[in-house]
Design a protein around this motif. Structure first.
Motif, PDB file in Angstrom:
ATOM      1  N   GLY A  40       0.824  -1.210   0.000  1.00  0.00           N
ATOM      2  CA  GLY A  40       0.000   0.000   0.000  1.00  0.00           C
ATOM      3  C   GLY A  40       0.854   1.254   0.000  1.00  0.00           C
ATOM      4  N   LEU A  41       1.923   1.250   0.795  1.00  0.00           N
ATOM      5  CA  LEU A  41       2.830   2.393   0.831  1.00  0.00           C
ATOM      6  C   LEU A  41       3.530   2.577  -0.503  1.00  0.00           C
ATOM      7  CD1 LEU A  41       3.943   4.630   2.637  1.00  0.00           C
ATOM      8  CD2 LEU A  41       5.784   3.080   3.271  1.00  0.00           C
ATOM      9  N   ALA A  42       3.880   1.484  -1.168  1.00  0.00           N
ATOM     10  CA  ALA A  42       4.510   1.580  -2.489  1.00  0.00           C
ATOM     11  C   ALA A  42       3.569   2.251  -3.481  1.00  0.00           C
ATOM     12  CB  ALA A  42       4.903   0.194  -2.985  1.00  0.00           C
ATOM     13  N   ASN A  43       2.266   1.970  -3.394  1.00  0.00           N
ATOM     14  CA  ASN A  43       1.298   2.640  -4.263  1.00  0.00           C
ATOM     15  C   ASN A  43       1.299   4.143  -4.022  1.00  0.00           C
ATOM     16  OD1 ASN A  43       0.497   0.129  -5.221  1.00  0.00           O
ATOM     17  ND2 ASN A  43      -1.263   0.000  -3.862  1.00  0.00           N
ATOM     18  N   VAL A  44       1.321   4.531  -2.746  1.00  0.00           N
ATOM     19  CA  VAL A  44       1.338   5.954  -2.395  1.00  0.00           C
ATOM     20  C   VAL A  44       2.627   6.598  -2.885  1.00  0.00           C
ATOM     21  CG1 VAL A  44       1.414   7.590  -0.464  1.00  0.00           C
ATOM     22  CG2 VAL A  44      -0.224   5.703  -0.444  1.00  0.00           C
ATOM     23  N   ARG A  45       3.744   5.919  -2.679  1.00  0.00           N
ATOM     24  CA  ARG A  45       5.032   6.472  -3.108  1.00  0.00           C
ATOM     25  C   ARG A  45       5.087   6.650  -4.623  1.00  0.00           C
ATOM     26  NH1 ARG A  45       9.430   2.876  -0.400  1.00  0.00           N
ATOM     27  NH2 ARG A  45      10.824   4.610  -0.778  1.00  0.00           N
ATOM     28  N   THR A  46       4.495   5.711  -5.347  1.00  0.00           N
ATOM     29  CA  THR A  46       4.460   5.836  -6.805  1.00  0.00           C
ATOM     30  C   THR A  46       3.650   7.056  -7.209  1.00  0.00           C
ATOM     31  OG1 THR A  46       4.683   3.454  -7.064  1.00  0.00           O
ATOM     32  CG2 THR A  46       3.778   4.671  -8.926  1.00  0.00           C
ATOM     33  N   ARG A  47       2.517   7.261  -6.545  1.00  0.00           N
ATOM     34  CA  ARG A  47       1.663   8.407  -6.861  1.00  0.00           C
ATOM     35  C   ARG A  47       2.348   9.720  -6.511  1.00  0.00           C
ATOM     36  NH1 ARG A  47      -3.578   8.354  -8.870  1.00  0.00           N
ATOM     37  NH2 ARG A  47      -2.695   6.369  -9.464  1.00  0.00           N
ATOM     38  N   CYS A  48       3.188   9.721  -5.471  1.00  0.00           N
ATOM     39  CA  CYS A  48       3.866  10.932  -5.004  1.00  0.00           C
ATOM     40  C   CYS A  48       5.277  11.066  -5.572  1.00  0.00           C
ATOM     41  CB  CYS A  48       3.947  10.926  -3.478  1.00  0.00           C
ATOM     42  SG  CYS A  48       2.364  10.912  -2.652  1.00  0.00           S
ATOM     43  N   ALA A  49       5.662  10.215  -6.493  1.00  0.00           N
ATOM     44  CA  ALA A  49       7.056  10.145  -6.960  1.00  0.00           C
ATOM     45  C   ALA A  49       7.611  11.494  -7.406  1.00  0.00           C
ATOM     46  CB  ALA A  49       7.174   9.130  -8.089  1.00  0.00           C
ATOM     47  N   ARG A  50       6.781  12.310  -7.998  1.00  0.00           N
ATOM     48  CA  ARG A  50       7.234  13.606  -8.500  1.00  0.00           C
ATOM     49  C   ARG A  50       7.760  14.503  -7.376  1.00  0.00           C
ATOM     50  NH1 ARG A  50       3.258  17.517 -11.930  1.00  0.00           N
ATOM     51  NH2 ARG A  50       4.888  18.717 -12.912  1.00  0.00           N
ATOM     52  N   TYR A  51       7.180  14.368  -6.199  1.00  0.00           N
ATOM     53  CA  TYR A  51       7.529  15.231  -5.073  1.00  0.00           C
ATOM     54  C   TYR A  51       8.322  14.521  -3.984  1.00  0.00           C
ATOM     55  CZ  TYR A  51       3.759  17.796  -7.292  1.00  0.00           C
ATOM     56  OH  TYR A  51       2.971  18.428  -8.213  1.00  0.00           O
ATOM     57  N   LEU A  52       8.589  13.248  -4.148  1.00  0.00           N
ATOM     58  CA  LEU A  52       9.205  12.442  -3.102  1.00  0.00           C
ATOM     59  C   LEU A  52      10.646  12.852  -2.855  1.00  0.00           C
ATOM     60  CD1 LEU A  52       8.388  10.060  -1.319  1.00  0.00           C
ATOM     61  CD2 LEU A  52       9.308   8.546  -3.048  1.00  0.00           C
ATOM     62  N   GLU A  64      12.374  -7.577   8.241  1.00  0.00           N
ATOM     63  CA  GLU A  64      12.620  -8.005   9.614  1.00  0.00           C
ATOM     64  C   GLU A  64      12.114  -6.982  10.617  1.00  0.00           C
ATOM     65  OE1 GLU A  64      15.262  -7.988   7.391  1.00  0.00           O
ATOM     66  OE2 GLU A  64      15.147 -10.115   6.939  1.00  0.00           O
ATOM     67  N   ASP A  65      12.363  -5.709  10.375  1.00  0.00           N
ATOM     68  CA  ASP A  65      11.943  -4.665  11.309  1.00  0.00           C
ATOM     69  C   ASP A  65      10.631  -4.072  10.820  1.00  0.00           C
ATOM     70  OD1 ASP A  65      11.713  -2.739  13.223  1.00  0.00           O
ATOM     71  OD2 ASP A  65      13.146  -1.379  12.280  1.00  0.00           O
ATOM     72  N   VAL A  66       9.536  -4.684  11.219  1.00  0.00           N
ATOM     73  CA  VAL A  66       8.231  -4.215  10.763  1.00  0.00           C
ATOM     74  C   VAL A  66       7.575  -3.302  11.785  1.00  0.00           C
ATOM     75  CG1 VAL A  66       7.816  -6.162   9.253  1.00  0.00           C
ATOM     76  CG2 VAL A  66       7.112  -6.296  11.637  1.00  0.00           C
ATOM     77  N   THR A  67       8.318  -2.940  12.828  1.00  0.00           N
ATOM     78  CA  THR A  67       7.756  -2.058  13.843  1.00  0.00           C
ATOM     79  C   THR A  67       8.195  -0.619  13.643  1.00  0.00           C
ATOM     80  OG1 THR A  67       9.594  -2.523  15.334  1.00  0.00           O
ATOM     81  CG2 THR A  67       7.621  -3.907  15.548  1.00  0.00           C
ATOM     82  N   GLY A  68       9.026  -0.358  12.653  1.00  0.00           N
ATOM     83  CA  GLY A  68       9.513   0.991  12.418  1.00  0.00           C
ATOM     84  C   GLY A  68       8.452   1.894  11.806  1.00  0.00           C
ATOM     85  N   ASP A  69       8.757   3.172  11.751  1.00  0.00           N
ATOM     86  CA  ASP A  69       7.840   4.137  11.173  1.00  0.00           C
ATOM     87  C   ASP A  69       8.000   4.167   9.663  1.00  0.00           C
ATOM     88  OD1 ASP A  69       6.912   4.898  13.662  1.00  0.00           O
ATOM     89  OD2 ASP A  69       8.401   6.489  13.870  1.00  0.00           O
ATOM     90  N   TYR A  70       6.876   4.351   8.989  1.00  0.00           N
ATOM     91  CA  TYR A  70       6.888   4.550   7.540  1.00  0.00           C
ATOM     92  C   TYR A  70       6.668   6.038   7.312  1.00  0.00           C
ATOM     93  CZ  TYR A  70       6.472  -0.479   7.039  1.00  0.00           C
ATOM     94  OH  TYR A  70       6.695  -1.823   7.092  1.00  0.00           O
ATOM     95  N   VAL A  71       7.653   6.706   6.713  1.00  0.00           N
ATOM     96  CA  VAL A  71       7.611   8.151   6.569  1.00  0.00           C
ATOM     97  C   VAL A  71       7.838   8.528   5.117  1.00  0.00           C
ATOM     98  CG1 VAL A  71       8.716  10.315   7.261  1.00  0.00           C
ATOM     99  CG2 VAL A  71       8.520   8.450   8.900  1.00  0.00           C
ATOM    100  N   LEU A  72       7.014   9.444   4.620  1.00  0.00           N
ATOM    101  CA  LEU A  72       7.228  10.018   3.298  1.00  0.00           C
ATOM    102  C   LEU A  72       7.547  11.493   3.476  1.00  0.00           C
ATOM    103  CD1 LEU A  72       4.303   8.564   1.165  1.00  0.00           C
ATOM    104  CD2 LEU A  72       6.677   7.837   1.198  1.00  0.00           C
ATOM    105  N   VAL A  73       8.616  11.951   2.861  1.00  0.00           N
ATOM    106  CA  VAL A  73       8.975  13.360   2.906  1.00  0.00           C
ATOM    107  C   VAL A  73       8.809  13.892   1.496  1.00  0.00           C
ATOM    108  CG1 VAL A  73      10.800  15.019   3.377  1.00  0.00           C
ATOM    109  CG2 VAL A  73      10.607  12.951   4.778  1.00  0.00           C
ATOM    110  N   LEU A  74       7.947  14.895   1.361  1.00  0.00           N
ATOM    111  CA  LEU A  74       7.653  15.460   0.051  1.00  0.00           C
ATOM    112  C   LEU A  74       8.205  16.877  -0.044  1.00  0.00           C
ATOM    113  CD1 LEU A  74       3.918  14.363  -0.309  1.00  0.00           C
ATOM    114  CD2 LEU A  74       5.952  13.155  -1.089  1.00  0.00           C
ATOM    115  N   ASN A  75       8.790  17.202  -1.175  1.00  0.00           N
ATOM    116  CA  ASN A  75       9.230  18.556  -1.474  1.00  0.00           C
ATOM    117  C   ASN A  75       8.175  19.186  -2.366  1.00  0.00           C
ATOM    118  OD1 ASN A  75      11.708  18.424  -0.128  1.00  0.00           O
ATOM    119  ND2 ASN A  75      12.643  17.369  -1.851  1.00  0.00           N
ATOM    120  N   MET A  76       7.366  20.045  -1.800  1.00  0.00           N
ATOM    121  CA  MET A  76       6.273  20.640  -2.549  1.00  0.00           C
ATOM    122  C   MET A  76       6.705  21.978  -3.135  1.00  0.00           C
ATOM    123  SD  MET A  76       4.296  18.188  -2.146  1.00  0.00           S
ATOM    124  CE  MET A  76       2.844  18.762  -2.976  1.00  0.00           C
ATOM    125  N   PRO A  77       6.141  22.329  -4.288  1.00  0.00           N
ATOM    126  CA  PRO A  77       6.481  23.623  -4.891  1.00  0.00           C
ATOM    127  C   PRO A  77       6.010  24.776  -4.004  1.00  0.00           C
ATOM    128  CG  PRO A  77       4.776  22.490  -6.164  1.00  0.00           C
ATOM    129  CD  PRO A  77       5.208  21.565  -5.086  1.00  0.00           C
TER     130      PRO A  77
END
Length: 147
Positions: A40-52, A64-77
């Motif tokens: 699901g996160l990969a789908n979001v990252r693909t959609r946001c690829a332009r700003y990722l 192995e480490d599935v307890t970590g945080d999933y974070v997306l950092v976007l550079n917006m215009p």
């Protein structure tokens, strides 16, 4: 997200014979949920690829480490509408959660899974719509005597 899953064995015409309640942090379910969330996160990252700007802190395929945080950092215009941040965050979270549930139910409950997939796809389309929001251009007031 789903915090508790259940398993039961039933015999037609009789009450449930056994039940096993467990959390996704236990056993193989932990990795099933992690893979579904990663998809699901990969789908979001693909959609946001332009700003990722960056993905996960250590962006690899290890599970192995599935307890970590999933974070997306976007550079917006500079002209992006920051008022849309809450909607964008909600759509991203909603897509990952709905896609995760779809992935888990896909084989065991296909009719209900389809409802989650429909919602996940709508949220993904909403992400694109919000990412394309811009603030209105600033128009200069032209005087009557000027140009």
């Amino acid at each position: 997200m789903a915090h508790v899953t259940g398993r039961r064995v039933s015999t037609p015409g009789q009450e449930d014979k056994a039940a096993d309640i467990q959390t996704p942090e236990e056993g193989v379910d932990k990795y099933i949920v992690a893979r579904a969330m990663a998809a699901g996160l990969a789908n979001v990252r693909t959609r946001c690829a332009r700003y990722l700007s960056s993905g996960r802190l250590s962006d690899d395929n290890r599970m192995e480490d599935v307890t970590g945080d999933y974070v997306l950092v976007l550079n917006m215009p500079a002209r992006w509408n920051f008022g849309a941040t809450t909607e964008l965050t909600n759509l991203m979270h909603g897509h990952v959660a709905d896609y995760c549930i779809y992935s888990i139910f896909e084989k065991t409950n296909p009719q209900e899974a389809q409802q989650y997939l429909t919602r996940a796809n709508a949220e993904l389309d909403g992400i694109k719509r919000v990412l394309e929001l811009r603030t209105e251009p600033v128009r200069k007031n032209i005087s009557q005597t000027g140009y």
